[in-house]
Write an enzyme that holds these catalytic residues in place. Sequence first.
Site, PDB file in Angstrom:
ATOM      1  N   HIS A 122      -9.385   3.572  -1.326  1.00  0.00           N
ATOM      2  CA  HIS A 122      -7.993   3.119  -1.211  1.00  0.00           C
ATOM      3  C   HIS A 122      -7.609   2.235  -2.387  1.00  0.00           C
ATOM      4  CE1 HIS A 122      -4.197   2.053   0.391  1.00  0.00           C
ATOM      5  NE2 HIS A 122      -4.529   0.982   1.077  1.00  0.00           N
TER       6      HIS A 122
ATOM      7  N   CYS B 184       0.816  -1.218   0.000  1.00  0.00           N
ATOM      8  CA  CYS B 184       0.000   0.000   0.000  1.00  0.00           C
ATOM      9  C   CYS B 184       0.845   1.262   0.000  1.00  0.00           C
ATOM     10  CB  CYS B 184      -0.938   0.030   1.200  1.00  0.00           C
ATOM     11  SG  CYS B 184      -1.357  -1.607   1.778  1.00  0.00           S
TER      12      CYS B 184
END
Lengths: 339, 383, 101
Positions: free
Chosen positions: B332, B82
Site C-alpha cells: 500500500h 489513501c
Amino acid sequence: MLGIVSYGFYIPRYRIKTEDIARYWGKNPESIIGSLNIYEKAIGGIDEDTLTMSYQSATMALADNIFDKTKISGVFIGSESHPYVVNPTSTILADYLDIGNNYLAYDTQFACKAATGVLISSFALVKAGFCEYVLVSGSDKATGKPGDALEYSAASAAASFILGKKDVLLEYIDSSSFSSDTPDFWRRHGNKFPSHAGRFTGEPAYFFHVHGAVKALLKKTKRKPQDFSRIIFHMPNGKFPIRCALELGFSKEQIEDSLIVRKLGNAYSACSLIGLCAVLDKSQPGDLILLASYGSGAGSDAFVFRVTKEIEKRRKNFSETIDVKQYVDYQKYLRLMGD
Amino acid sequence: MISVIGYHTTKFGELWNKSLYDLVGEVIRGVLKDAKLEKEHCDAIFIGNMLGGVLENNLHSGAKVAEILDTHIPVFHVESACASGGIAFNMAVNYITAGKAHTVIVVGAEKMTDFPPDVTISGLSAAASGDEQEVGLTFPGLYAMLARVYMETYGYTEEDLAYVSVKNHYHGFLNEYAHFRKQITIEDVLKSPYVASPLKVLDSSPISDGASALIISSNHQLVAQAKYVAKILSSEVATDSISLKSRKRLDELLATKIAADKAFDQAKIDRKDISVAELHDCFSIAELLAMEDLGFWKKGTAGKRIKEYETMHGNGNGFIVNTSGGLKAAGHPVGATGVKQIGEVYLQLTGRAGKRQVKKSRYGLAHNVGGSGGTAVVTILGN
Amino acid sequence: MKTSPVKVWRRQKTLRKLLGMKGKIITWTVISVPGHKHKDQAPFPVILVQLENKQRICGQLVEYNESDLTTGKEVVSILRKVHKPSEDGVIAYGIKFRPAS
C-alpha cells in the site's frame, strides 16, 4: 470571619510499598520501615504533574459551588516541581478553572513549605480586602534519586484551599513564620533530583524551625498544647513529627490522625496540607487545630485554626477517597517516574 | 467516451534504490511504452501522492514532473490521503470530459521507507483529524475501532476477519508485482502481534514504496490503434466527516455507499454484472465493510460470507475480489494504490492478468478510500 | 514538528469545558504500535466516548483494569499531559478518561 471557605485534595492512584523499594536495593525492609515509619507512598502517573494534580484538588474545592468562582482574584501555587522554570503554573490552573482574567497569580517555591508561606500572605490579602477570594494550592510530584533515602518518602499529591470571609469552615485565628538560612536540602538548576545534607536535616533544620514557629505562635495566641484537638506537622517521615510533637508538649493522640505519610509518603508542598485534609474528616465544630509546615532552606509556617459549623455541611471524605489505590512494582515505578 | 489505453506499475515493496521521483519517472516512461505512445501525445498529467510534503518537505510535484519529463504541459498534484490515486484518476477523467485535454497520464506514487516506521505512521495520521492525532490514534487504531463495532454488532470474531488476509495473500502469491508473495494461514494471522486491538500485523496492509500509471484518452484515433482498451463507464466521489466521532454510523463507510450508488447509476450496470473488483482493504475489516457498503453483500453478512472464500481466485465463481493481492499483499504505497487498483481491473478486462486472470471479465470496479472513510471513489470499467 | 504553543493555547478554551464530564465508551482499541509522538506510551487504550451532553470525543483511558475496556463502560474526563513534551517545547495538556467507578 476570615478563614478557609472550602478545600480539596488529590492523591494519585498508584502506590509502591517501602518493602518493594528496599528489596530492589538489597536492603532489609523491616529496618527501613522501622526507621522511617513509612509503609507505602503514592506516586503520579507519567502523564500527571503538578498542574494536573492541582487542578483535580481545586475542582474538588470549587465543587462546593457556594460562590461565583470569577470572584477569585488571587491564585497561588506552591511546589518544588513546577512544570516550567519560567511560565506560571498558577495561570494554567486558573485558565483551566475558567475564572476569567481578573486575578493576581504567581508561583512560589520554598521546598516543602512553598504553599503555606503564600497561604499566610493570602490570608493577609483577604483580611485587608485586596481579594474577596483566594485559591492557594500545594502540589508536588516529588522525586528522590533512585537508591537514595528520599526514594522511600518522595510522593505525589495536591491540596487546594479557597480563602475568604463568607461561609468559612476553618477560621483563621493566627499564624507565625520562622525563617533562617539553613542549607539542609536543595536542588540546583538543571538537576533532576534534590540533594540533602543527611542527618543535618534533623535537629538544626526540621526540629529547630518547627519548634521556633510553634513556640512563637503559642506565645502570640496565649495558648497551651492541651488546647488543641489535633495538630499537623510536616512529615518528612513517620518519626520526626511524632518526636517533635512530644518535645513541644503535645500528645501522640493529638498528632495521630494527621500522619498520612505512613500510607502516602511525603508529597513535599502538599504534605502538611494533605495532613490537614485528613484531620478534617474527624474534626468537630469548635475544635482548635494547629498546623506547622517545614520547608528546607529553611523555615516553618505555623497556623491556629478553629473548625466552624460549616464543616458539617461540606466535609470531604479523605480516608475513603485515598483508599482507591493500585500497587506497582519497582520496574513500573521507574516507568511512571518517567524521563 | 474515455478509455484506458495503457498501464504500468513498479513492483511494490521496500525499494531502497529508488526515490519518490525515480519511481514517478519510471512509471511515466513505462506507461507511455505500454501504450506505444510518445510524451508528445500526452496533454496533461495528474499525480496522486500523500506524504511527499509531510515526510520529505517535497511539494510542488507538478514542477518536479515537468523537470523529469522536460515538458511544459499542465501537471496537477492531487491529495486525498489513501484515495489520492483514485481521486487523481477521477479528476483526470473530468478534465477530459470538460474538454481541456484528450489524453492524460494518471500517476500514483509513494515513498514510505526512507524514514523509521514510527515517523511514517505519524505521517499517515495526517489523514485523521487533529483531535484523533492528539490522542495517539493511528490508522490501525481508527480501523480497529470500526472493527470492534462491526464485530460486536454482528457477532463476529478476529478469526472471521482473518479470512480476508489469507485470500489476499494467495492472490499476492500469484502477482509478480506484489510486496508479499507468501501465502499465510488463519493461524498465522491470529498469532501475529497486535498493532491496535483487535487488528494484528497480518490484518494490516504494509508500509510500501511504489508507483503506478495509467494513460486515458478520448482521442478516437489513439483509442482505435491501442492494443488494449477498457472503457471508463463511471468514476464517482463522495466524502464523509474526517473524524470517526462525527459519523452517523460506525458499522459502515457512508462515503463508499454514496459513491457506489452514483457509479453504478452512471455506468448503467448492476452489482451482479461485476466480475472483478479491487477493494480498499487497508485492514481486513475494510474489505468486509466494502463488500457490504458497495452493495455486493448484505449489511452484517460479510463476516460470514468471507469464510466461504467465494471471492477468491480459482473458486470458479463469477466475482473475484482483489486479484492484485489487495492492499494487504500487493502493498500500500498510499498514493499509488488507487491507480494500481484501476490498473489491475484494466489488466483483467484486457486479458493480461496472467496467473490471476478471471475469465470473461466484462465489467470491473475499483474502490479507493481516503483515511478512515472521509473520501471514497468508485470507478467502473467495462468492455 | 514541535508542539505549537498557539495551538495549545487555542485548544485549551474548548478543552476545559469538557473536563469532569461523564460518558460511555462507544468503541475502543489498544494501540500497540504508535506514531513517534506517542512512542514511549505504548501500549495504551484509546476510547471513543459519548459524553452526557451528547458530544462525542476520543481520548486515552488511564487507571483502568482490563475489564473496564468494554463498550458501554461509564468513564469520566480528566486533565492530563497528552504526550511527552519535547526538550524545550511547551507542555500540551488535554483530556483523558478514567473509569467512573
